[in-house]
Design a protein around this motif. Structure first.
Motif, PDB file in Angstrom:
ATOM      1  N   GLY A 139       0.791  -1.226   0.000  1.00  0.00           N
ATOM      2  CA  GLY A 139       0.000   0.000   0.000  1.00  0.00           C
ATOM      3  C   GLY A 139       0.821   1.272   0.000  1.00  0.00           C
ATOM      4  O   GLY A 139       0.261   2.364  -0.039  1.00  0.00           O
ATOM      5  N   THR A 140       2.149   1.169   0.048  1.00  0.00           N
ATOM      6  CA  THR A 140       3.020   2.337   0.000  1.00  0.00           C
ATOM      7  C   THR A 140       3.557   2.502  -1.421  1.00  0.00           C
ATOM      8  O   THR A 140       3.397   1.611  -2.261  1.00  0.00           O
ATOM      9  N   PRO A 141       4.207   3.626  -1.718  1.00  0.00           N
ATOM     10  CA  PRO A 141       4.812   3.783  -3.048  1.00  0.00           C
ATOM     11  C   PRO A 141       5.897   2.744  -3.347  1.00  0.00           C
ATOM     12  O   PRO A 141       6.333   2.636  -4.495  1.00  0.00           O
ATOM     13  N   PHE A 142       6.320   1.996  -2.328  1.00  0.00           N
ATOM     14  CA  PHE A 142       7.395   1.019  -2.502  1.00  0.00           C
ATOM     15  C   PHE A 142       6.867  -0.402  -2.684  1.00  0.00           C
ATOM     16  O   PHE A 142       7.644  -1.350  -2.785  1.00  0.00           O
ATOM     17  N   ASP A 143       5.552  -0.547  -2.750  1.00  0.00           N
ATOM     18  CA  ASP A 143       4.915  -1.858  -2.873  1.00  0.00           C
ATOM     19  C   ASP A 143       5.308  -2.517  -4.190  1.00  0.00           C
ATOM     20  O   ASP A 143       5.076  -1.975  -5.275  1.00  0.00           O
ATOM     21  N   LEU A 144       5.885  -3.696  -4.111  1.00  0.00           N
ATOM     22  CA  LEU A 144       6.297  -4.450  -5.289  1.00  0.00           C
ATOM     23  C   LEU A 144       5.433  -5.687  -5.490  1.00  0.00           C
ATOM     24  O   LEU A 144       5.678  -6.493  -6.376  1.00  0.00           O
ATOM     25  N   GLY A 145       4.415  -5.842  -4.631  1.00  0.00           N
ATOM     26  CA  GLY A 145       3.554  -7.005  -4.725  1.00  0.00           C
ATOM     27  C   GLY A 145       4.101  -8.228  -4.024  1.00  0.00           C
ATOM     28  O   GLY A 145       3.538  -9.324  -4.137  1.00  0.00           O
ATOM     29  N   ASP A 146       5.210  -8.077  -3.311  1.00  0.00           N
ATOM     30  CA  ASP A 146       5.846  -9.182  -2.584  1.00  0.00           C
ATOM     31  C   ASP A 146       6.337  -8.615  -1.265  1.00  0.00           C
ATOM     32  O   ASP A 146       7.231  -7.754  -1.239  1.00  0.00           O
ATOM     33  N   PRO A 147       5.761  -9.054  -0.124  1.00  0.00           N
ATOM     34  CA  PRO A 147       6.130  -8.464   1.163  1.00  0.00           C
ATOM     35  C   PRO A 147       7.589  -8.663   1.543  1.00  0.00           C
ATOM     36  O   PRO A 147       8.101  -7.973   2.432  1.00  0.00           O
ATOM     37  N   LYS A 148       8.293  -9.586   0.871  1.00  0.00           N
ATOM     38  CA  LYS A 148       9.705  -9.809   1.181  1.00  0.00           C
ATOM     39  C   LYS A 148      10.622  -8.819   0.470  1.00  0.00           C
ATOM     40  O   LYS A 148      11.789  -8.666   0.840  1.00  0.00           O
ATOM     41  N   PHE A 149      10.081  -8.163  -0.568  1.00  0.00           N
ATOM     42  CA  PHE A 149      10.865  -7.202  -1.334  1.00  0.00           C
ATOM     43  C   PHE A 149      10.038  -5.937  -1.551  1.00  0.00           C
ATOM     44  O   PHE A 149       8.821  -5.953  -1.475  1.00  0.00           O
ATOM     45  N   MET A 150      10.725  -4.862  -1.829  1.00  0.00           N
ATOM     46  CA  MET A 150      10.046  -3.612  -2.143  1.00  0.00           C
ATOM     47  C   MET A 150      10.805  -2.900  -3.254  1.00  0.00           C
ATOM     48  O   MET A 150      11.954  -3.228  -3.569  1.00  0.00           O
ATOM     49  N   ARG A 151      10.141  -1.937  -3.880  1.00  0.00           N
ATOM     50  CA  ARG A 151      10.846  -1.097  -4.829  1.00  0.00           C
ATOM     51  C   ARG A 151      12.024  -0.445  -4.107  1.00  0.00           C
ATOM     52  O   ARG A 151      11.957  -0.107  -2.936  1.00  0.00           O
ATOM     53  N   GLY A 152      13.077  -0.215  -4.852  1.00  0.00           N
ATOM     54  CA  GLY A 152      14.306   0.235  -4.224  1.00  0.00           C
ATOM     55  C   GLY A 152      14.329   1.701  -3.868  1.00  0.00           C
ATOM     56  O   GLY A 152      13.389   2.458  -4.112  1.00  0.00           O
TER      57      GLY A 152
END
Length: 414
Positions: free
Chosen positions: A280-293
């Motif tokens: 739900g943040t701008p860093f959401d990558l669709g995988d809770p183990k990773f995020m946008r950098g």
């Protein structure tokens, strides 16, 4: 005499009104007396104040340092951008708490008295109320009001040891070293750690009223003249803009840095998450183990490797333009984005020269560097000793690595 009640944010925002008044050409002096000042307010007024002073206007500020409400960075910026600066403080249980903005002009004055501090919240986003009184020189009431305000300022000047004229940067640094000021990111870390100790509680209220805060646009993103072919990237959710009030600070563990001056910071395209949830943040990558950098924080799409972007960094009160974010190619490429911290001030001072004044060695090596977002292209740069790493880790809403492995340098979002 004209009187108006400004009920922020419903009937306007005082920050916008002050910018318009400074640009109007009607006034020659601005006097500010406030309890608190933060860069979120000072830097958003800075351009208007610079133009006002360039045209011959004078700006005088008296501010309090109680309750952690005024920051080291805000005073530093005010010192550079005002004609006089002073601090009021009592060692007893007594808070300096006025909020007065007084504009003097040849045809009449304008007085604003209310609840608005010299902060982003006070001038734009908080629920605030202020009475705006516009007077004409021909009115007897104008003379009386201006006389009372002058008497109040004179009374403050006579406080002796409770009134401190700020004449140079060392006066501000002395306040910092003796605990009267905090650096802004340090204050964020302290508040976050205190909140974490208290634990979570049920939310009983809503999100209030919409109150936009202005973009400064100190510089515009610059695209390269000869872009490289764009590298295809895996499909991912669209990037949401990072609000200046949400996820406003990111920090990096620097270790050795790169570049001849050790002034190049790697920015990841994606990052391993070690604590927190980016959903739900701008860093959401669709995988809770990773995020946008970390490059996303600066408004850059990680997949657009042909893009370059210049940002302004405000370091110790001075703006440095021309700090470039890019995805390198050729022999210098290491598969990650980079921020080249190489900007110049309006007087052609290099930010790297400002770093050299801090002492021998490379200033950014083995440090924590923090960027606080003021605008999509304008950031406050703060530097801390790496001995503070555990405090920054504990305070972070999301903690991760500046890359996809646990060996990558630590990053955190406050």
């Amino acid at each position: 005499m004209l009187v108006e009640l400004l009920s922020q944010p419903f009937t306007g925002q005082l920050g916008n009104r002050l910018i318009d008044l400074l640009d109007s050409g009607k006034y020659h002096t601005l006097n500010i007396l406030v309890a608190f000042a933060k860069t979120s307010g000072v830097l958003r007024l800075k351009s208007a104040i610079e133009k006002f002073r360039f045209s011959g206007g004078k700006v005088n500020v008296i501010v309090g340092v109680d309750l952690g409400g005024t920051s080291h960075e805000a005073l530093t910026s005010l010192l550079i951008n005002t004609d006089s600066l002073a601090v009021v403080h009592s060692e007893k249980i007594q808070t300096f708490h006025p909020k007065i903005y007084h504009l003097e002009g040849a045809g009449g004055d304008l007085l604003i008295v209310g609840s608005n501090n010299l902060t982003g919240g006070g001038l734009w986003t908080n629920f605030e109320s202020s009475l705006i009184v516009q007077t004409k020189d021909s009115e007897e009431s104008s003379d009386a009001l201006n006389s009372q305000l002058r008497d109040y300022r004179k009374t403050l000047f006579r406080l002796k040891n409770s009134f401190l004229n700020i004449g140079n940067q060392s006066d501000i640094d002395t306040l910092l070293h003796n605990g009267y000021l905090l650096k802004e990111v340090d204050a964020q870390v302290r508040l976050a750690n205190a909140a974490r100790k208290r634990g979570t509680s049920k939310r009983l209220f809503g999100n209030g009223a919409s109150a936009p805060i202005p973009q400064i646009s100190a510089t515009k993103p610059k695209s390269s003249a000869n872009p490289k072919p764009t590298t295809a990237a895996p499909a991912s959710p669209p990037i949401s803009p990072v609000s200046p009030l949400d996820w406003q600070t990111i920090w990096f563990e620097t270790r050795r840095m790169t570049g001849g001056s050790r002034n190049i910071l790697d920015l990841s395209a994606s990052s391993l998450v070690t604590r927190g949830d980016p959903t739900g943040t701008p860093f959401d990558l669709g995988d809770p183990k990773f995020m946008r950098g970390s490059v996303v924080f600066f408004g850059v799409n990680p997949s657009s490797t042909s893009q370059t972007k210049d940002i302004v960094l405000n370091f110790e009160g001075t703006d440095y333009e021309g700090n470039t974010i890019l995805y390198p190619s050729g022999a210098s490429a290491n598969g990650t984005w980079r921020l080249q911290i190489k900007g110049n001030s309006s007087t052609n001072q290099k930010i790297t020269d400002a770093f050299k004044l801090k002492g021998p060695g490379h200033f950014l090596v083995d440090k924590i560097v923090a960027f606080t977002k003021i605008d999509d292209s304008y950031y406050l740069l703060s530097v801390y000793a790496d001995t503070e790493l555990s405090r920054f880790e504990t305070a972070s809403k999301i903690l991760g690595n500046n890359g996809q492995t646990s060996q990558a340098r630590k990053i955190g979002l406050l």
